[in-house]
Scaffold this motif. Structure first.
Motif: not given
Ligand SMILES: [Zn+2]
Length: 307
Positions: A270-272, A276-277, A282-283
């Protein structure tokens, strides 16, 4: 589009006794919006696979046919005129293909739509790429079927009903037809006709998207059939089960597994979003181990991937 690809699934492989693992994208939460840069790339790759397969099949039945690439353009315009002009462009194209001269010469064709943007003025430039499949007689003078570039331009001008001569280009597609089966050069030629609707780079020219006419482009393209083809080619696509939208589990690069790769399971990321960017990433949230279908069978995957 904002949430595109925020969930990704990879199949994880072990190769021999190597430490590192091989991961192959198996699925993802793709938005399938026409203007999404990620989805455009996936879709364009699928159109290339799809067209290449159909053409392979077509050339088996018509080995001596030769493909030409015809590009039809209209003058640049502000983006708010795009919807109307796309309508005119498609209508003119239909007219052109129904002219007796054209119908007799090229019964089989495949059409795509591309829109580029002038970086300085912001004007857009819609144009059509058409792959024409010409029988060998087309190139024989005595048969009187051949259509020169000025003739294409004049006929398209008439169909489009404009007072200027639109820019038209026609050229041979190396490797597509002419007696040989489709090869890598031919596949490369076909890619020209499978490019994105818009260059994904259009979105990233400036750091911010403030000036980018995303809504206008979306509205202009809404409900439009951007890809079209002659009935006989459509029949090949149907028979070969090549739908217009890419299948859910389509993998752009034909994943070739190295010798002895053993599937360990599927990883879900999942994108977490971080503060900040640089903190965003992804986790890994889940790992689903691959279960062997039966104890006696080795779970050694060679070319097929599990569902
Ligand atoms: Zn997307």
């Amino acid at each position: 589009m904002h949430d595109c690809g925020k969930i990704l699934a990879f199949d994880r492989y072990r190769i021999g006794d190597r430490e590192e693992r091989l991961r192959i994208l198996a699925n993802g939460s793709f938005c399938r919006e026409r203007l999404c840069p990620t989805c455009m790339k996936r879709n364009s790759a699928w159109q290339h696979v799809r067209l290449s397969k159909a053409v392979e099949h077509y050339l088996r039945a018509n080995p001596l046919h030769q493909a030409l690439l015809l590009t039809l353009t209209v003058r640049n315009m502000p983006v708010d005129q795009l919807r109307d002009w796309l309508g005119r462009l498609f209508k003119a194209f239909w007219k052109l293909m129904r002219y007796k001269r054209v119908k007799n010469a090229v019964p089989t064709w495949y059409r795509t739509t591309e829109i580029t943007q002038n970086a300085e003025t912001g004007d857009v430039h819609p144009h059509l790429h058409i792959v024409l499949f010409c029988p060998p007689e087309y190139f024989k003078r005595a048969k009187n079927l051949y259509i020169t570039q000025p003739e294409w331009a004049a006929m398209f001008k008439r169909a489009l009903q404009v007072d200027y001569t639109p820019v038209c280009d026609i050229r041979a597609m190396p490797g597509v037809g002419g007696g040989a089966p489709l090869d890598d050069l031919g596949r490369k030629s076909l890619f020209e006709a499978c490019k994105y609707v818009c260059e994904p780079g259009m979105f990233f020219e400036d750091d911010d998207l403030e000036d980018f006419p995303l809504i206008e482009l979306h509205d202009a393209l809404h409900g439009r059939r951007l890809i079209g083809m002659s009935a006989d080619l459509q029949r090949v696509m149907d028979e070969q089960s090549l739908p217009e939208d890419e299948p859910e589990a389509f993998i752009p690069e034909n994943a070739r597994l190295p010798e002895g790769a053993v599937l360990e399971g599927r990883e879900i990321y999942h994108w977490q979003r971080g503060k900040t960017s640089a903190d965003s990433r992804y986790v890994l949230v889940e790992f689903l181990p691959w279960r062997q279908p039966s104890a006696s069978k080795e779970a050694v995957m060679t070319s097929t991937l599990p569902d």
